[in-house]
Design an enzyme around this catalytic site. Structure first.
Site, PDB file in Angstrom:
ATOM      1  N   ARG A  19       0.831  -1.214   0.000  1.00  0.00           N
ATOM      2  CA  ARG A  19       0.000   0.000   0.000  1.00  0.00           C
ATOM      3  C   ARG A  19       0.862   1.258   0.000  1.00  0.00           C
ATOM      4  O   ARG A  19       0.554   2.225  -0.691  1.00  0.00           O
ATOM      5  CB  ARG A  19      -0.964   0.001   1.184  1.00  0.00           C
ATOM      6  CG  ARG A  19      -2.056  -1.061   1.043  1.00  0.00           C
ATOM      7  CD  ARG A  19      -2.891  -1.187   2.279  1.00  0.00           C
ATOM      8  NE  ARG A  19      -2.044  -1.612   3.387  1.00  0.00           N
ATOM      9  CZ  ARG A  19      -2.434  -1.631   4.654  1.00  0.00           C
ATOM     10  NH1 ARG A  19      -3.647  -1.233   4.986  1.00  0.00           N
ATOM     11  NH2 ARG A  19      -1.617  -2.041   5.605  1.00  0.00           N
ATOM     12  N   ASN A  37      -6.269  -3.100   1.627  1.00  0.00           N
ATOM     13  CA  ASN A  37      -6.175  -4.558   1.696  1.00  0.00           C
ATOM     14  C   ASN A  37      -7.582  -5.136   1.759  1.00  0.00           C
ATOM     15  O   ASN A  37      -8.451  -4.590   2.447  1.00  0.00           O
ATOM     16  CB  ASN A  37      -5.419  -5.004   2.946  1.00  0.00           C
ATOM     17  CG  ASN A  37      -3.920  -4.860   2.814  1.00  0.00           C
ATOM     18  OD1 ASN A  37      -3.390  -4.666   1.725  1.00  0.00           O
ATOM     19  ND2 ASN A  37      -3.224  -4.959   3.927  1.00  0.00           N
TER      20      ASN A  37
END
Length: 91
Positions: A19, A37
């Site tokens: 990320r 996620n």
């Protein structure tokens, strides 16, 4: 022309800093949106920007880095979001 994509990234993409990797690339290519996620071990990205920048962003995402191993990317165009100013990690 401004475009927006919903992107599902499969592979070794959780627990490896993916990320933050995506957020850094988004800054490089002037992309706004989100990265999150998912419970199925994939990562979901909404990315908005100029088409040429989105193509570069996707190419770099596909390459991954020494920690990230992308096996597949599924991307589809979605409507653009007005007034979005940044790329955020969603928890």
């Amino acid at each position: 022309m401004m475009e927006r994509y919903l992107i599902k990234v499969l592979g070794r993409v959780q627990g490896v800093g993916f990320r933050y990797f995506a957020q850094s690339l988004a800054g490089t290519y002037s992309i706004t949106g989100t990265v999150k996620n998912c419970e199925d071990a994939t990562v979901r990205i909404e990315a908005q920007g100029e088409e040429k920048n989105l193509n570069k962003f996707l190419a770099e995402i596909r390459k991954g880095n020494r920690f990230v191993k992308v096996e597949d990317i599924v991307a589809k165009k979605i409507p653009t979001a007005d007034n979005e100013k940044s790329f955020k990690i969603v928890y």
